[in-house]
Design a protein around this motif. Structure first.
Motif, mmCIF file in Angstrom:
data_model
loop_
_atom_site.group_PDB
_atom_site.id
_atom_site.type_symbol
_atom_site.label_atom_id
_atom_site.label_comp_id
_atom_site.label_asym_id
_atom_site.label_seq_id
_atom_site.Cartn_x
_atom_site.Cartn_y
_atom_site.Cartn_z
ATOM 1 N N UNK A 97 0.826 -1.202 0.000
ATOM 2 C CA UNK A 97 0.000 0.000 0.000
ATOM 3 C C UNK A 97 0.865 1.260 0.000
ATOM 4 N N UNK A 98 0.272 2.356 -0.416
ATOM 5 C CA UNK A 98 0.907 3.661 -0.295
ATOM 6 C C UNK A 98 0.637 4.187 1.119
ATOM 7 N N UNK A 99 1.379 5.194 1.533
ATOM 8 C CA UNK A 99 1.135 5.832 2.822
ATOM 9 C C UNK A 99 -0.324 6.301 2.885
ATOM 10 N N UNK A 107 -6.905 3.496 8.456
ATOM 11 C CA UNK A 107 -7.009 3.733 9.886
ATOM 12 C C UNK A 107 -7.618 5.086 10.240
ATOM 13 N N UNK A 108 -8.052 5.836 9.238
ATOM 14 C CA UNK A 108 -8.655 7.158 9.462
ATOM 15 C C UNK A 108 -7.737 8.071 10.263
ATOM 16 N N UNK A 109 -6.463 8.086 9.870
ATOM 17 C CA UNK A 109 -5.490 8.989 10.487
ATOM 18 C C UNK A 109 -4.839 9.823 9.381
ATOM 19 N N UNK A 110 -4.083 10.821 9.773
ATOM 20 C CA UNK A 110 -3.474 11.711 8.790
ATOM 21 C C UNK A 110 -2.332 11.030 8.050
ATOM 22 N N UNK A 111 -2.040 11.541 6.870
ATOM 23 C CA UNK A 111 -0.907 11.046 6.091
ATOM 24 C C UNK A 111 0.390 11.323 6.854
ATOM 25 N N UNK A 112 0.502 12.492 7.463
ATOM 26 C CA UNK A 112 1.696 12.824 8.240
ATOM 27 C C UNK A 112 1.907 11.882 9.404
ATOM 28 N N UNK A 113 0.834 11.571 10.124
ATOM 29 C CA UNK A 113 0.927 10.633 11.243
ATOM 30 C C UNK A 113 1.287 9.240 10.771
ATOM 31 N N UNK A 114 0.711 8.843 9.659
ATOM 32 C CA UNK A 114 1.012 7.531 9.088
ATOM 33 C C UNK A 114 2.474 7.458 8.690
ATOM 34 N N UNK A 115 2.951 8.509 8.077
ATOM 35 C CA UNK A 115 4.344 8.544 7.648
ATOM 36 C C UNK A 115 5.294 8.397 8.842
ATOM 37 N N UNK A 116 4.952 9.017 9.964
ATOM 38 C CA UNK A 116 5.784 8.902 11.164
ATOM 39 C C UNK A 116 5.793 7.476 11.705
ATOM 40 N N UNK A 117 4.636 6.830 11.705
ATOM 41 C CA UNK A 117 4.575 5.440 12.162
ATOM 42 C C UNK A 117 5.430 4.567 11.246
ATOM 43 N N UNK A 118 5.282 4.748 9.939
ATOM 44 C CA UNK A 118 6.059 3.959 8.984
ATOM 45 C C UNK A 118 7.553 4.254 9.139
ATOM 46 N N UNK A 119 7.912 5.506 9.405
ATOM 47 C CA UNK A 119 9.324 5.842 9.653
ATOM 48 C C UNK A 119 9.888 5.003 10.797
ATOM 49 N N UNK A 127 5.558 2.861 -2.118
ATOM 50 C CA UNK A 127 4.762 1.804 -1.505
ATOM 51 C C UNK A 127 5.554 1.242 -0.338
ATOM 52 N N UNK A 128 4.841 0.644 0.587
ATOM 53 C CA UNK A 128 5.459 0.128 1.811
ATOM 54 C C UNK A 128 5.299 -1.385 1.816
ATOM 55 N N UNK A 129 6.399 -2.070 2.110
ATOM 56 C CA UNK A 129 6.376 -3.532 2.160
ATOM 57 C C UNK A 129 7.091 -4.027 3.404
ATOM 58 N N UNK A 130 6.645 -5.175 3.889
ATOM 59 C CA UNK A 130 7.317 -5.812 5.016
ATOM 60 C C UNK A 130 8.677 -6.338 4.585
ATOM 61 N N UNK A 131 9.635 -6.291 5.499
ATOM 62 C CA UNK A 131 10.898 -6.990 5.295
ATOM 63 C C UNK A 131 10.698 -8.427 5.776
ATOM 64 N N UNK A 132 11.665 -9.282 5.531
ATOM 65 C CA UNK A 132 11.570 -10.666 6.013
ATOM 66 C C UNK A 132 11.434 -10.677 7.534
#
Length: 170
Positions: free
Chosen positions: A49-51, A58-70, A91-96
């Protein structure tokens, strides 16, 4: 008339207690906040998925999502890569390592839900409650959209989830 205030209090209290119970177990067994698990679990269920997609889920902001993903990326559990369909996004993907962590944590998550919900009410009730809650959420989203379209003062925006707790809304 229905006691809507009591229903509200029961729903909110249940959500808080359920969140805290599940998060407590994930933190004890995996040192993993529930907010992080929720994003990782989404990546497991819906790869790439994209950010923006995660934020909408999750009905949260893109900025907040980006921080979690960071934070998840810094821990080595996921990674961003160029979106082949849109050079402006990633796009965001899981690592092994992230996949292994998430699969183990998902088992604990499901066990805790079974203990707190599945062992308490019958499967038919789970389906009925789920349906009612979905209906209420859809009605709330429709009301918010109607108000926005009418130019009424918007409902306060969602805040970014805190790493140490539940996603919160203003």
């Amino acid at each position: 008339m229905a006691d809507l205030m009591r229903l509200y209090r029961e729903l909110v209290s249940l959500e808080i207690e359920l969140w805290n119970g599940v998060e407590g177990r994930l933190r004890t067994e995996y040192d993993l906040p529930l907010t992080s698990f929720e994003v990782l679990h989404l990546l497991l269920r819906r790869p790439g998925p994209r950010i923006q997609d995660i934020a909408e889920e999750f009905s949260i902001t893109v900025g907040g999502t980006s921080k979690v993903v960071d934070r998840l990326e810094a821990a080595g559990w996921c990674e961003r890569r160029a979106n082949p369909n849109d050079r402006r996004s990633s796009i965001v993907e899981l690592t092994a390592e992230g996949r292994k962590l998430t699969e183990g944590a998902a088992k604990v998550f499901e066990e805790e839900l079974e203990l707190r919900i599945g062992s308490v009410i019958p499967e038919q009730s789970v389906r009925e409650v789920t349906s009612v809650l979905s209906t209420l959420r859809a009605a709330g989203r429709a009301l918010d959209a109607e108000r926005k379209a009418a130019g009424q003062k918007p409902v306060p925006a969602m805040r970014a989830p805190k790493q140490s707790g539940r996603p919160t809304a203003s």
